[in-house]
Design an enzyme around this catalytic site. Structure first.
Site, mmCIF file in Angstrom:
data_model
loop_
_atom_site.group_PDB
_atom_site.id
_atom_site.type_symbol
_atom_site.label_atom_id
_atom_site.label_comp_id
_atom_site.label_asym_id
_atom_site.label_seq_id
_atom_site.Cartn_x
_atom_site.Cartn_y
_atom_site.Cartn_z
ATOM 1 N N SER A 109 3.009 6.030 -4.973
ATOM 2 C CA SER A 109 3.581 6.034 -3.631
ATOM 3 C C SER A 109 4.108 4.635 -3.302
ATOM 4 O O SER A 109 4.953 4.120 -4.013
ATOM 5 C CB SER A 109 2.535 6.522 -2.615
ATOM 6 O OG SER A 109 3.138 6.865 -1.390
ATOM 7 N N GLU A 207 9.939 10.863 -7.298
ATOM 8 C CA GLU A 207 9.261 11.853 -6.466
ATOM 9 C C GLU A 207 9.276 11.350 -5.031
ATOM 10 O O GLU A 207 9.596 10.193 -4.772
ATOM 11 C CB GLU A 207 7.830 12.068 -6.946
ATOM 12 C CG GLU A 207 6.934 10.831 -6.883
ATOM 13 C CD GLU A 207 6.257 10.614 -5.547
ATOM 14 O OE1 GLU A 207 5.849 11.595 -4.892
ATOM 15 O OE2 GLU A 207 6.139 9.445 -5.119
ATOM 16 N N HIS A 277 3.060 13.029 -5.145
ATOM 17 C CA HIS A 277 2.334 13.644 -4.020
ATOM 18 C C HIS A 277 2.214 15.144 -4.253
ATOM 19 O O HIS A 277 2.788 15.960 -3.539
ATOM 20 C CB HIS A 277 3.060 13.372 -2.711
ATOM 21 C CG HIS A 277 3.130 11.932 -2.331
ATOM 22 N ND1 HIS A 277 4.087 11.069 -2.842
ATOM 23 C CD2 HIS A 277 2.361 11.199 -1.495
ATOM 24 C CE1 HIS A 277 3.901 9.859 -2.318
ATOM 25 N NE2 HIS A 277 2.864 9.917 -1.492
#
Length: 306
Positions: A109, A207, A277
């Site tokens: 992330s 992502e 995620h």
């Protein structure tokens, strides 16, 4: 390329929060998982600090990162969570220190900015993988998410195929190169900085979460205009959790947006990887050599440790 030493039972793992503060109850739950792995834990000093949306001020979070890399008793560094803030400290990191004391560095992330900066400044292989508060501390954790940590203890290569999740070929072919990538928003934020993501002859993976299709469109368009999609040897489209239209009555679908950019650059590309995620969250070593083959719908990745 520098590979960190693998973990052994009894080693000590450092836990830091270089971005936002973790949820304490989820963090505590996740620490018991590390005990199951038979490793010891040392918490960073800023892990329980709060400074707005940050886990302490920049200097505190930077000090934790440097301390963990400098400490010879620490064999791996795992990020408690992402959130926001790693880009704020990237320009202050002593990369010569990290290169002198290479060790496992794990997260995803917002940690994408650090993966990109560390790999490009030092050549160190880092790990895009599930974090403690964000993933392991949740009530229902997929077994494969937990099993991803095993790659830190062994030298076996990784293989991702349709036994893990359904995969869709967007552009046929085979390609090989070092894996680079992570969260799409963070990759885009490196553009124009000294840590701008280098995709040339790499296998690019990306992502994201909770971004509407028009926002994904904007970010992919920026990468496209910067030449990052065209320079890649191949593309792995990973999970886009919660990225459906929310506030617009008329919208392109996420698939239409991704297909538009990925297919036009005509690089071997596969979509559907549960990396990021997602559930499960399959961990991969950033900077390690990998080969993708659309005919078999698989990616084979060398071990990220030695």
């Amino acid at each position: 390329m520098i590979k960190p030493e693998k973990l052994n039972k009894g080693d000590t793992v450092g836990i830091i929060a270089p971005a936002s503060p973790p949820n304490e109850s989820k963090l505590n739950k996740a620490l018991s998982f590390l005990e199951e792995l038979e490793v010891n834990v040392k918490l960073g000093t800023s892990i329980r600090q709060r400074f707005g949306y940050l886990a302490g001020d920049d200097e505190s979070r930077l000090k934790d990162l440097h301390t963990m890399f400098r400490d010879p008793s620490i064999k791996a560094i795992i990020c408690a969570c992402g959130g926001y803030g790693t880009g704020r400290i990237a320009g202050k990191i002593d990369y010569s220190l990290l290169k002198k004391h290479p060790k496992i560095f794990w997260g995803y992330s917002d940690i994408t900015f650090l993966h990109t900066a560390i790999h490009q400044q030092t050549g160190l292989v880092t790990f895009h993988g599930p974090m403690l508060s964000s993933d392991i501390g949740k009530e229902d954790v997929h077994d494969l998410t937990k099993e991803s940590f095993k790659q830190l203890f062994q030298l076996d290569q990784l293989k991702y195929d349709e036994t893990i999740s359904p995969l869709t070929v967007l552009a046929a072919g085979s390609a090989e190169g070092r894996l680079i990538g992570g969260n799409l928003a963070l990759l885009t934020s490196t553009l124009g900085t000294k840590y701008e993501v280098d995709t040339k002859n790499k296998l690019l993976f990306f992502e994201d979460i909770d971004e509407e299709p028009y926002r994904v469109d904007r970010m992919l368009n920026q990468l496209h205009m910067a030449g990052k999609l065209e320079e890649a040897a191949g593309i792995l489209v990973c999970d886009f959790n919660g990225c459906e239209p929310k506030n617009r009555e008329e919208s392109l679908t996420l698939e239409e947006v991704i297909n538009d950019y990925v297919i036009r650059v005509n690089r071997p590309a596969i979509m559907g990887f549960k990396i990021g995620h997602s559930k499960p969250n399959f961990a991969i070593p950033v900077g390690a050599k990998a080969k993708m083959e659309t005919r078999n719908k698989e990616v084979v990745i060398e071990s990220g440790v030695k």
